[in-house]
Design a protein around this motif. Sequence first.
Motif, PDB file in Angstrom:
ATOM      1  N   ASP A   1      33.702  -0.900  52.119  1.00 20.41           N
ATOM      2  CA  ASP A   1      35.044  -1.395  51.955  1.00 20.41           C
ATOM      3  C   ASP A   1      35.171  -2.912  52.345  1.00 20.41           C
ATOM      4  O   ASP A   1      36.037  -3.575  51.517  1.00 20.41           O
ATOM      5  CB  ASP A   1      35.999  -0.513  52.531  1.00 20.41           C
ATOM      6  CG  ASP A   1      35.999   1.117  51.941  1.00 20.41           C
ATOM      7  OD1 ASP A   1      35.514   1.287  50.943  1.00 20.41           O
ATOM      8  OD2 ASP A   1      36.290   2.185  52.773  1.00 20.41           O
ATOM      9  N   HIS A   2      34.739  -3.230  53.266  1.00 21.09           N
ATOM     10  CA  HIS A   2      35.042  -4.540  53.877  1.00 21.09           C
ATOM     11  C   HIS A   2      34.277  -5.667  52.963  1.00 21.09           C
ATOM     12  O   HIS A   2      34.862  -6.511  52.510  1.00 21.09           O
ATOM     13  CB  HIS A   2      34.503  -4.656  55.319  1.00 21.09           C
ATOM     14  CG  HIS A   2      34.658  -5.950  55.866  1.00 21.09           C
ATOM     15  ND1 HIS A   2      35.759  -6.477  55.965  1.00 21.09           N
ATOM     16  CD2 HIS A   2      33.597  -6.912  56.099  1.00 21.09           C
ATOM     17  CE1 HIS A   2      35.584  -7.784  56.480  1.00 21.09           C
ATOM     18  NE2 HIS A   2      34.242  -8.075  56.712  1.00 21.09           N
ATOM     19  N   LEU A   3      32.945  -5.270  52.600  1.00 27.24           N
ATOM     20  CA  LEU A   3      32.555  -6.167  51.508  1.00 27.24           C
ATOM     21  C   LEU A   3      33.104  -6.177  50.404  1.00 27.24           C
ATOM     22  O   LEU A   3      33.243  -7.358  49.504  1.00 27.24           O
ATOM     23  CB  LEU A   3      30.874  -5.409  51.266  1.00 27.24           C
ATOM     24  CG  LEU A   3      30.047  -5.516  52.711  1.00 27.24           C
ATOM     25  CD1 LEU A   3      28.722  -4.801  52.099  1.00 27.24           C
ATOM     26  CD2 LEU A   3      29.672  -6.794  52.847  1.00 27.24           C
TER      27      LEU A   3
ATOM     28  N   GLU B   1      36.485  -5.846  49.766  1.00 31.10           N
ATOM     29  CA  GLU B   1      37.460  -6.914  50.118  1.00 31.10           C
ATOM     30  C   GLU B   1      37.272  -8.089  49.839  1.00 31.10           C
ATOM     31  O   GLU B   1      37.935  -9.057  49.659  1.00 31.10           O
ATOM     32  CB  GLU B   1      38.141  -6.394  51.359  1.00 31.10           C
ATOM     33  CG  GLU B   1      39.391  -6.803  51.659  1.00 31.10           C
ATOM     34  CD  GLU B   1      39.806  -6.654  53.183  1.00 31.10           C
ATOM     35  OE1 GLU B   1      41.149  -7.412  53.570  1.00 31.10           O
ATOM     36  OE2 GLU B   1      39.481  -5.683  53.905  1.00 31.10           O
ATOM     37  N   GLU B   2      35.826  -8.700  50.493  1.00 31.32           N
ATOM     38  CA  GLU B   2      35.490  -9.982  50.394  1.00 31.32           C
ATOM     39  C   GLU B   2      34.943 -10.274  48.904  1.00 31.32           C
ATOM     40  O   GLU B   2      34.278 -11.341  48.778  1.00 31.32           O
ATOM     41  CB  GLU B   2      34.655 -10.060  51.440  1.00 31.32           C
ATOM     42  CG  GLU B   2      35.067  -9.889  52.910  1.00 31.32           C
ATOM     43  CD  GLU B   2      36.124 -10.999  53.131  1.00 31.32           C
ATOM     44  OE1 GLU B   2      36.101 -12.139  52.693  1.00 31.32           O
ATOM     45  OE2 GLU B   2      37.333 -10.674  53.644  1.00 31.32           O
TER      46      GLU B   2
ATOM     47  N   ARG C   1      44.088 -12.887  46.882  1.00 34.19           N
ATOM     48  CA  ARG C   1      44.170 -11.322  46.919  1.00 34.19           C
ATOM     49  C   ARG C   1      45.994 -11.496  46.730  1.00 34.19           C
ATOM     50  O   ARG C   1      46.590 -12.083  47.160  1.00 34.19           O
ATOM     51  CB  ARG C   1      44.070 -11.160  48.289  1.00 34.19           C
ATOM     52  CG  ARG C   1      42.452 -11.107  48.712  1.00 34.19           C
ATOM     53  CD  ARG C   1      42.142 -10.474  50.046  1.00 34.19           C
ATOM     54  NE  ARG C   1      40.775 -10.510  50.372  1.00 34.19           N
ATOM     55  CZ  ARG C   1      40.258 -11.716  51.063  1.00 34.19           C
ATOM     56  NH1 ARG C   1      40.912 -12.710  51.494  1.00 34.19           N
ATOM     57  NH2 ARG C   1      38.816 -11.572  51.393  1.00 34.19           N
TER      58      ARG C   1
ATOM     59  N   GLU D   1      31.114   5.306  59.173  1.00 34.11           N
ATOM     60  CA  GLU D   1      31.077   3.798  59.454  1.00 34.11           C
ATOM     61  C   GLU D   1      30.654   3.095  58.351  1.00 34.11           C
ATOM     62  O   GLU D   1      30.645   1.827  57.875  1.00 34.11           O
ATOM     63  CB  GLU D   1      30.440   3.429  60.901  1.00 34.11           C
ATOM     64  CG  GLU D   1      31.179   3.950  61.973  1.00 34.11           C
ATOM     65  CD  GLU D   1      30.137   3.832  63.387  1.00 34.11           C
ATOM     66  OE1 GLU D   1      30.607   3.761  64.332  1.00 34.11           O
ATOM     67  OE2 GLU D   1      29.094   4.194  63.110  1.00 34.11           O
TER      68      GLU D   1
ATOM     69  N   ALA E   1      32.818   2.348  55.626  1.00 36.41           N
ATOM     70  CA  ALA E   1      34.011   1.219  56.087  1.00 36.41           C
ATOM     71  C   ALA E   1      33.206  -0.338  55.937  1.00 36.41           C
ATOM     72  O   ALA E   1      33.989  -1.113  55.384  1.00 36.41           O
ATOM     73  CB  ALA E   1      34.294   1.393  57.498  1.00 36.41           C
ATOM     74  N   VAL E   2      31.827  -0.220  56.104  1.00 38.60           N
ATOM     75  CA  VAL E   2      31.323  -1.629  55.826  1.00 38.60           C
ATOM     76  C   VAL E   2      31.420  -1.933  54.264  1.00 38.60           C
ATOM     77  O   VAL E   2      31.722  -2.968  53.895  1.00 38.60           O
ATOM     78  CB  VAL E   2      29.751  -1.480  56.327  1.00 38.60           C
ATOM     79  CG1 VAL E   2      29.060  -2.592  55.634  1.00 38.60           C
ATOM     80  CG2 VAL E   2      29.549  -1.247  57.572  1.00 38.60           C
TER      81      VAL E   2
ATOM     82  N   HIS F   1      33.870   0.329  43.664  1.00 38.37           N
ATOM     83  CA  HIS F   1      34.280  -0.765  43.967  1.00 38.37           C
ATOM     84  C   HIS F   1      33.735  -1.838  42.845  1.00 38.37           C
ATOM     85  O   HIS F   1      34.074  -2.940  42.887  1.00 38.37           O
ATOM     86  CB  HIS F   1      33.935  -1.335  45.296  1.00 38.37           C
ATOM     87  CG  HIS F   1      34.811  -0.902  46.299  1.00 38.37           C
ATOM     88  ND1 HIS F   1      36.059  -0.800  46.428  1.00 38.37           N
ATOM     89  CD2 HIS F   1      34.076  -0.083  47.526  1.00 38.37           C
ATOM     90  CE1 HIS F   1      36.580  -0.204  47.620  1.00 38.37           C
ATOM     91  NE2 HIS F   1      35.317   0.132  48.074  1.00 38.37           N
TER      92      HIS F   1
END
Length: 423
Positions: free
Chosen positions: A257-259, A261-262, A134, A251, A254-255, A290
């Motif tokens: 967005d987290h996926l 990021e990974e 990253r 929420e 946000a899930v 994304h």
Amino acid sequence: MRDQLPQTEHKTREAAQAQSAGGSDGNGKTCRTEAQENSTARKLDKRYEHVGRASTNPNKRSDRTDDGKVTSHAYAERSRATRGAANPKGFVPTQQLKTRKISQQYIDIDYHHPLEDVLDRWITRKVLGYISRRRPGRKTLIEEILESYDNPAAPLSQRLLYWPIHKFIDRMRGSVPAATLRERLVKHRATLRGLVLTARSVAEFGLRVPQRFSGPLFVVWNFTNRCNLKCRHCYQDSEHKCLPEELTLKEKLAVIDHLAEEYVPMVAFAGGEPTICPDLIPVLKRCQQHGIHTTLATNGVLITPEFAAKLADAGCKYIEISLDSVHPERHDEFRGIPGMWHRTVRGMRNVVAQEGLRLGVAMCVTRWNYDEVEDMLQFAVDMGASCFAHFNFIPVGRGLEMVEGDITPAQREKLLMTLNKWM
């Protein structure tokens, strides 16, 4: 419905244990498949009976052939035996494959690609880790390298910086046109995300069989517990209302967005019935932003032409619709509500008619619809589906109430042979 299902022969645990050494139940049948400890089948005291008698051959070695089947051990040995001086890798000649002049095809299970040695070197892992790491406010080096390849619109600084790597890609792509490579790899953002995740995984864990990943390649999200049907085999035991602890839209975003990021490349939305939830389209659009590839599993009854267009516009690529029978009355009885077969099939047609969407027909095979598999395959072809998805029936959720509907091992083997023939 239950009376129409062929009944599975059940044995008590004591009787099954008494027969484990090859004893008969008095009808010439022997129990050879016992449920594992701590399994749902064991709790239900479920026992399978094979159609034929157990082998009386005291030789239990895996290479014996008196059962009339090719065991995995024999398969592997024959695979190795096809290798020789003229055929060191054990490959079946392409011409024989095309003309079907061979009676049995074997895979070289010991095949080793030279690239594996390169990828597993410590220096390669260091490089992969560096180009996939990253960078705050910037894309990974892998993304910049590939997105600037053969791209006049890319910043000149990137094209000059990565020029040696681009020349290496030109050499490695062979006869594949650069435009095709960009279309299939670079412009398909989910594939690019998968490459980044794979590079990170090899850098972190090394090359493994099976490969261990630093993040999931594919996430299945049961989006809501709410459903508009009451299917007998529902693994989630869905209801006509949401669970009190279900996530809010904020929420859920946000899930995603987290996926992202990974670098998770794919998310499949299931349920319950996800098309009921008003949050579905906003969440799909966040995935689209994304570059995450999205698919949807649904009963199809709410997919109108307008909703199909919304799904396509939100970036959804593949819609998998469940159908239990080619006969409307049988499907409706299983799903619990009259008229659902026609609404489901109408939804299928709307998916096929919508540009940008692919249709898959899903069938959970039980003893109740086992005899319809080939008819359903032909139905999927005629409908214009690009995929047929077969699911094993697992007696959990409401499926515990129809555990006798599970197919036998012999039926499962025949089912797999049928699917293999159609593939």
